[in-house]
Scaffold this motif. Structure first.
Motif, PDB file in Angstrom:
ATOM      1  N   GLU A 139       1.815   6.627  -2.781  1.00 29.53           N
ATOM      2  CA  GLU A 139       0.708   5.783  -2.345  1.00 29.53           C
ATOM      3  C   GLU A 139      -0.246   5.518  -3.512  1.00 29.53           C
ATOM      4  OE1 GLU A 139       0.347   7.019   2.396  1.00 29.53           O
ATOM      5  OE2 GLU A 139      -1.218   7.635   0.973  1.00 29.53           O
ATOM      6  N   ARG A 140      -1.029   4.461  -3.373  1.00 27.91           N
ATOM      7  CA  ARG A 140      -2.012   4.116  -4.392  1.00 27.91           C
ATOM      8  C   ARG A 140      -3.416   4.375  -3.864  1.00 27.91           C
ATOM      9  NH1 ARG A 140       0.025   1.801  -8.744  1.00 27.91           N
ATOM     10  NH2 ARG A 140      -2.035   1.110  -9.452  1.00 27.91           N
ATOM     11  N   TYR A 141      -4.302   4.738  -4.761  1.00 26.54           N
ATOM     12  CA  TYR A 141      -5.707   4.910  -4.424  1.00 26.54           C
ATOM     13  C   TYR A 141      -6.519   3.830  -5.132  1.00 26.54           C
ATOM     14  CZ  TYR A 141      -6.382   6.864  -9.104  1.00 26.54           C
ATOM     15  OH  TYR A 141      -6.439   7.022 -10.459  1.00 26.54           O
ATOM     16  N   ARG A 142      -7.747   3.649  -4.681  1.00 26.82           N
ATOM     17  CA  ARG A 142      -8.657   2.677  -5.316  1.00 26.82           C
ATOM     18  C   ARG A 142     -10.088   3.163  -5.116  1.00 26.82           C
ATOM     19  NH1 ARG A 142      -7.984  -2.904  -6.650  1.00 26.82           N
ATOM     20  NH2 ARG A 142      -9.993  -3.992  -6.894  1.00 26.82           N
TER      21      ARG A 142
ATOM     22  N   THR B 266      -7.887   2.482 -10.260  1.00 27.76           N
ATOM     23  CA  THR B 266      -6.799   2.563  -9.294  1.00 27.76           C
ATOM     24  C   THR B 266      -5.646   3.320  -9.930  1.00 27.76           C
ATOM     25  OG1 THR B 266      -5.374   1.294  -7.796  1.00 27.76           O
ATOM     26  CG2 THR B 266      -5.716   0.398  -9.999  1.00 27.76           C
ATOM     27  N   GLY B 267      -4.690   3.711  -9.108  1.00 31.64           N
ATOM     28  CA  GLY B 267      -3.544   4.448  -9.624  1.00 31.64           C
ATOM     29  C   GLY B 267      -2.653   4.928  -8.508  1.00 31.64           C
ATOM     30  N   GLU B 268      -1.622   5.647  -8.886  1.00 35.45           N
ATOM     31  CA  GLU B 268      -0.616   6.126  -7.940  1.00 35.45           C
ATOM     32  C   GLU B 268      -0.607   7.644  -7.893  1.00 35.45           C
ATOM     33  OE1 GLU B 268       4.283   6.095  -7.415  1.00 35.45           O
ATOM     34  OE2 GLU B 268       3.295   4.807  -8.895  1.00 35.45           O
TER      35      GLU B 268
ATOM     36  N   ALA C 280      -5.238   8.167  -1.784  1.00 33.01           N
ATOM     37  CA  ALA C 280      -3.786   8.310  -1.633  1.00 33.01           C
ATOM     38  C   ALA C 280      -3.489   9.709  -1.094  1.00 33.01           C
ATOM     39  CB  ALA C 280      -3.100   8.106  -2.973  1.00 33.01           C
TER      40      ALA C 280
ATOM     41  N   THR D 103      -1.928  12.159 -10.719  1.00 35.48           N
ATOM     42  CA  THR D 103      -2.095  10.735 -10.476  1.00 35.48           C
ATOM     43  C   THR D 103      -2.074   9.972 -11.796  1.00 35.48           C
ATOM     44  OG1 THR D 103      -4.511  10.895 -10.623  1.00 35.48           O
ATOM     45  CG2 THR D 103      -3.531  11.114  -8.430  1.00 35.48           C
ATOM     46  N   THR D 104      -1.757   8.679 -11.704  1.00 35.45           N
ATOM     47  CA  THR D 104      -2.036   7.773 -12.811  1.00 35.45           C
ATOM     48  C   THR D 104      -3.429   7.198 -12.603  1.00 35.45           C
ATOM     49  OG1 THR D 104      -1.064   5.881 -11.638  1.00 35.45           O
ATOM     50  CG2 THR D 104       0.387   7.171 -13.081  1.00 35.45           C
ATOM     51  N   GLU D 105      -3.996   6.627 -13.667  1.00 27.58           N
ATOM     52  CA  GLU D 105      -5.331   6.032 -13.552  1.00 27.58           C
ATOM     53  C   GLU D 105      -5.457   4.877 -14.528  1.00 27.58           C
ATOM     54  OE1 GLU D 105      -9.182   8.409 -13.187  1.00 27.58           O
ATOM     55  OE2 GLU D 105      -9.330   7.633 -15.248  1.00 27.58           O
TER      56      GLU D 105
END
Length: 335
Positions: A227-230, A244-246, A222, A258-260
């Motif tokens: 945006e989100r990551y993975r 994943t998270g934002e 992200a 980030t969140t996770e």
């Protein structure tokens, strides 16, 4: 006793504390940069400080609380107005509510901390400027002068400890409260390179692997807030997991929040705040993790999280010279 002068000037609405230490300026500066060290002297022994955020850059912020002998607490914050490493920094120093919001019913001060070499040692001059004579007198009555005296006196022992916070030491994890853990490590590398290593998928796939035997087939980063990551990992036995998270906040190359959450699992959502700070010997990487409960905190710590982080960061350190060499070309060969 390192304190050489304490001066209260009602005419200029200032309180000045001057202290001298038998170490270079950079060593004292780094003690202020590192929340692990700052907590050892900011505040009197009876009211030790805990920093839940420490973003020592212009426009950054620190949040802290002081805990009294009976468990009572007092919260505060710094808003960084100026940071000129390693010469001086200026902050607005204020009181806060437990949720971190400023307590506007109590006065604020503008605190300037200057660092200068004197022979083989250093001098630190702390000037607190008040909004009015009434506020100066009120804060002195509340113990501010004695608090500054105590803080300056405690720095001696902190800066004398050269080994505990040295570059390359293993990850340290500290429990900040029922729902927060802070991990910290000095990475032997440049700030911008360490930031890049956390945001370039090709680089991340080479170091963010935890124990040996794992690969990272999915690395979607992200970049913009919202945006989100993975990230996903797998080993030769066919085991696979991921997170994943934002991206909640980003201030390159210093801070990302980030969140996770574990993909496909029932693990709780955490909030991770990463802060990078240049220090002698490299870049201080601090991550404050906020869990939904103490039980969730303990469960995740019990998975060997800290050991896995150390394995990855050691791998990153070995890779950083190559990242530095390829910085100008903008690409890193894969292996």
């Amino acid at each position: 006793m390192p304190i050489t002068e304490v001066r209260k000037d009602p005419g200029t609405l200032t309180l000045t504390v001057i202290a001298e230490y038998p170490v270079p300026v950079r060593r004292v500066w780094d003690a202020y940069c590192d929340p692990r060290q700052l907590e050892k002297f900011w505040g009197p022994p009876e009211w030790p400080a805990t920093f839940t955020r420490h973003d020592m850059t212009q426009g950054g912020r620190s949040d802290y609380r002081m805990t009294g002998p009976q468990g009572e607490s007092s919260h505060g914050y710094w808003e960084f107005l100026l940071v000129e490493a390693p010469r001086r920094f200026e902050v607005i120093d204020g009181f806060a509510h437990p949720d971190g919001s400023p307590n506007v019913e109590l006065p604020t001060t503008r605190m300037s901390v200057g660092f200068e070499p004197i022979g083989e040692g250093s001098r630190v001059t702390t000037v607190s400027t008040f909004n009015s004579l009434d506020e100066l007198e009120e804060l002195v009555r509340m113990g501010m002068e004695e608090g500054l005296r105590t803080a300056m006196a405690q720095i001696d022992a902190v800066v004398a400890d050269l080994s505990s916070f040295a570059a390359g030491n293993a990850v340290q994890a500290q429990i900040l409260g029922d729902t927060q853990v802070r991990t910290g490590r000095v990475i032997r590398g440049d700030l911008t390179d360490v930031w890049r290593a956390h945001h370039d998928p090709d680089i991340m796939k080479r170091w963010l692997l935890g124990p040996d035997g794992w690969t990272m087939p999915v690395c979607e980063v992200a970049v913009a807030v919202g945006e989100r990551y993975r990230y996903e990992w797998e080993n030769d036995a066919g085991n696979r997991f991921g997170f994943t998270g934002e991206l909640l906040a980003s201030s390159p190359p210093r801070r990302a929040v980030t969140t996770e959450i574990l993909i496909g699992g029932e693990a709780p959502v955490t909030v991770n705040e990463m802060t990078l700070t240049p220090v002698d010997g490299g870049t201080l990487l601090v991550i404050v993790i906020t869990y939904p409960s103490a039980e969730a905190r303990d469960a995740i710590l019990g998975t060997g999280m800290v050991d896995g982080m150390e394995t990855s960061y050691s791998r990153l350190e070995s890779l950083l010279p190559e990242i530095t060499q390829t910085k100008s070309s903008g690409s890193l060969p894969t292996r």
